[in-house]
Design a protein around this motif. Structure first.
Motif, PDB file in Angstrom:
ATOM      1  N   GLU A 116      12.060   0.262  -8.759  1.00 14.75           N
ATOM      2  CA  GLU A 116      10.869   0.385  -9.602  1.00 14.75           C
ATOM      3  C   GLU A 116       9.665   0.948  -8.841  1.00 14.75           C
ATOM      4  O   GLU A 116       8.629   1.211  -9.437  1.00 14.75           O
ATOM      5  CB  GLU A 116      10.515  -0.970 -10.208  1.00 14.75           C
ATOM      6  N   ILE A 117       9.814   1.129  -7.532  1.00 21.65           N
ATOM      7  CA  ILE A 117       8.735   1.671  -6.708  1.00 21.65           C
ATOM      8  C   ILE A 117       9.131   3.064  -6.245  1.00 21.65           C
ATOM      9  O   ILE A 117      10.094   3.231  -5.497  1.00 21.65           O
ATOM     10  CB  ILE A 117       8.437   0.749  -5.510  1.00 21.65           C
ATOM     11  N   GLN A 118       8.385   4.063  -6.710  1.00 25.13           N
ATOM     12  CA  GLN A 118       8.686   5.445  -6.340  1.00 25.13           C
ATOM     13  C   GLN A 118       8.191   5.770  -4.935  1.00 25.13           C
ATOM     14  O   GLN A 118       8.818   6.521  -4.204  1.00 25.13           O
ATOM     15  CB  GLN A 118       8.052   6.431  -7.335  1.00 25.13           C
ATOM     16  N   CYS A 119       7.045   5.216  -4.582  1.00 21.69           N
ATOM     17  CA  CYS A 119       6.426   5.540  -3.301  1.00 21.69           C
ATOM     18  C   CYS A 119       5.424   4.445  -2.958  1.00 21.69           C
ATOM     19  O   CYS A 119       4.834   3.847  -3.862  1.00 21.69           O
ATOM     20  CB  CYS A 119       5.728   6.897  -3.418  1.00 21.69           C
ATOM     21  N   TRP A 120       5.218   4.189  -1.675  1.00 25.69           N
ATOM     22  CA  TRP A 120       4.197   3.231  -1.256  1.00 25.69           C
ATOM     23  C   TRP A 120       3.731   3.588   0.143  1.00 25.69           C
ATOM     24  O   TRP A 120       4.431   4.235   0.904  1.00 25.69           O
ATOM     25  CB  TRP A 120       4.716   1.794  -1.305  1.00 25.69           C
ATOM     26  N   ASN A 121       2.514   3.162   0.460  1.00 20.12           N
ATOM     27  CA  ASN A 121       2.028   3.247   1.832  1.00 20.12           C
ATOM     28  C   ASN A 121       0.886   2.260   2.005  1.00 20.12           C
ATOM     29  O   ASN A 121       0.300   1.784   1.045  1.00 20.12           O
ATOM     30  CB  ASN A 121       1.627   4.670   2.236  1.00 20.12           C
ATOM     31  N   ILE A 122       0.637   1.937   3.262  1.00 19.91           N
ATOM     32  CA  ILE A 122      -0.466   1.035   3.587  1.00 19.91           C
ATOM     33  C   ILE A 122      -1.279   1.676   4.694  1.00 19.91           C
ATOM     34  O   ILE A 122      -0.729   2.290   5.603  1.00 19.91           O
ATOM     35  CB  ILE A 122       0.024  -0.376   3.977  1.00 19.91           C
ATOM     36  N   TYR A 123      -2.574   1.564   4.571  1.00 19.81           N
ATOM     37  CA  TYR A 123      -3.493   2.183   5.521  1.00 19.81           C
ATOM     38  C   TYR A 123      -3.977   1.113   6.497  1.00 19.81           C
ATOM     39  O   TYR A 123      -4.931   0.391   6.227  1.00 19.81           O
ATOM     40  CB  TYR A 123      -4.662   2.837   4.779  1.00 19.81           C
ATOM     41  N   LEU A 124      -3.308   1.007   7.636  1.00 17.15           N
ATOM     42  CA  LEU A 124      -3.640  -0.011   8.627  1.00 17.15           C
ATOM     43  C   LEU A 124      -4.957   0.284   9.333  1.00 17.15           C
ATOM     44  O   LEU A 124      -5.549  -0.622   9.932  1.00 17.15           O
ATOM     45  CB  LEU A 124      -2.509  -0.156   9.650  1.00 17.15           C
ATOM     46  N   ASP A 125      -5.432   1.523   9.286  1.00 18.55           N
ATOM     47  CA  ASP A 125      -6.693   1.890   9.929  1.00 18.55           C
ATOM     48  C   ASP A 125      -7.907   1.567   9.064  1.00 18.55           C
ATOM     49  O   ASP A 125      -9.035   1.678   9.521  1.00 18.55           O
ATOM     50  CB  ASP A 125      -6.705   3.383  10.279  1.00 18.55           C
ATOM     51  N   ASP A 126      -7.690   1.181   7.830  1.00 18.21           N
ATOM     52  CA  ASP A 126      -8.772   0.838   6.902  1.00 18.21           C
ATOM     53  C   ASP A 126      -9.059  -0.659   7.011  1.00 18.21           C
ATOM     54  O   ASP A 126      -8.137  -1.463   7.101  1.00 18.21           O
ATOM     55  CB  ASP A 126      -8.340   1.205   5.481  1.00 18.21           C
ATOM     56  N   SER A 127     -10.309  -1.055   6.993  1.00 24.88           N
ATOM     57  CA  SER A 127     -10.655  -2.474   7.129  1.00 24.88           C
ATOM     58  C   SER A 127     -10.152  -3.325   5.962  1.00 24.88           C
ATOM     59  O   SER A 127     -10.012  -4.546   6.096  1.00 24.88           O
ATOM     60  CB  SER A 127     -12.166  -2.648   7.280  1.00 24.88           C
ATOM     61  N   ASP A 128      -9.866  -2.713   4.824  1.00 24.77           N
ATOM     62  CA  ASP A 128      -9.312  -3.433   3.672  1.00 24.77           C
ATOM     63  C   ASP A 128      -7.789  -3.399   3.648  1.00 24.77           C
ATOM     64  O   ASP A 128      -7.184  -3.982   2.753  1.00 24.77           O
ATOM     65  CB  ASP A 128      -9.842  -2.843   2.361  1.00 24.77           C
ATOM     66  N   TYR A 129      -7.176  -2.725   4.622  1.00 28.20           N
ATOM     67  CA  TYR A 129      -5.714  -2.598   4.675  1.00 28.20           C
ATOM     68  C   TYR A 129      -5.167  -2.260   3.289  1.00 28.20           C
ATOM     69  O   TYR A 129      -4.383  -3.005   2.699  1.00 28.20           O
ATOM     70  CB  TYR A 129      -5.066  -3.867   5.239  1.00 28.20           C
ATOM     71  N   VAL A 130      -5.612  -1.131   2.779  1.00 32.63           N
ATOM     72  CA  VAL A 130      -5.309  -0.727   1.403  1.00 32.63           C
ATOM     73  C   VAL A 130      -3.834  -0.373   1.251  1.00 32.63           C
ATOM     74  O   VAL A 130      -3.288   0.431   2.003  1.00 32.63           O
ATOM     75  CB  VAL A 130      -6.197   0.458   0.976  1.00 32.63           C
ATOM     76  N   LEU A 131      -3.225  -1.009   0.277  1.00 39.40           N
ATOM     77  CA  LEU A 131      -1.837  -0.750  -0.099  1.00 39.40           C
ATOM     78  C   LEU A 131      -1.850   0.079  -1.370  1.00 39.40           C
ATOM     79  O   LEU A 131      -2.525  -0.264  -2.337  1.00 39.40           O
ATOM     80  CB  LEU A 131      -1.109  -2.074  -0.348  1.00 39.40           C
ATOM     81  N   ARG A 132      -1.114   1.185  -1.355  1.00 37.58           N
ATOM     82  CA  ARG A 132      -1.009   2.057  -2.529  1.00 37.58           C
ATOM     83  C   ARG A 132       0.447   2.120  -2.934  1.00 37.58           C
ATOM     84  O   ARG A 132       1.316   2.419  -2.129  1.00 37.58           O
ATOM     85  CB  ARG A 132      -1.525   3.458  -2.203  1.00 37.58           C
ATOM     86  N   ILE A 133       0.708   1.817  -4.202  1.00 33.73           N
ATOM     87  CA  ILE A 133       2.065   1.816  -4.738  1.00 33.73           C
ATOM     88  C   ILE A 133       2.098   2.691  -5.977  1.00 33.73           C
ATOM     89  O   ILE A 133       1.217   2.608  -6.830  1.00 33.73           O
ATOM     90  CB  ILE A 133       2.514   0.384  -5.095  1.00 33.73           C
ATOM     91  N   ILE A 134       3.124   3.507  -6.067  1.00 34.27           N
ATOM     92  CA  ILE A 134       3.353   4.283  -7.278  1.00 34.27           C
ATOM     93  C   ILE A 134       4.560   3.679  -7.984  1.00 34.27           C
ATOM     94  O   ILE A 134       5.664   3.636  -7.437  1.00 34.27           O
ATOM     95  CB  ILE A 134       3.598   5.774  -6.968  1.00 34.27           C
TER      96      ILE A 134
END
Length: 77
Positions: free
Chosen positions: A35-53
């Motif tokens: 059910e997840i086409q793509c994901w990534n997490i930005y470890l360099d961002d202070s909010d550790y933003v997770l993006r899921i498609i």
């Protein structure tokens, strides 16, 4: 005809997943999830933003998955 892009399937989260060993947990959760086409997490961002498609999963479902593994996660709006 409306040809504006639909971003409803891009889910954004603020997390406390802050290092590569934490990121490994996400690999086990998301890499084999059909059910997840793509994901990534930005470890360099202070909010550790997770993006899921995903066209079928909701923010609440992702938050539950991540919380179940002991991490904090909330929807970014």
């Amino acid at each position: 005809m409306d040809i504006s892009p639909n971003f409803d399937h891009i889910l954004l989260f603020k997390t406390n997943i802050s290092c590569d060993s934490d990121k490994a947990v996400l690999h086990s959760l998301f890499d084999n999830n059909p059910e997840i086409q793509c994901w990534n997490i930005y470890l360099d961002d202070s909010d550790y933003v997770l993006r899921i498609i995903s066209e079928s999963l909701s923010h609440a479902q992702i938050i539950e998955m991540i919380n179940h593994h002991g991490y904090e996660c909330c929807e970014l709006t």
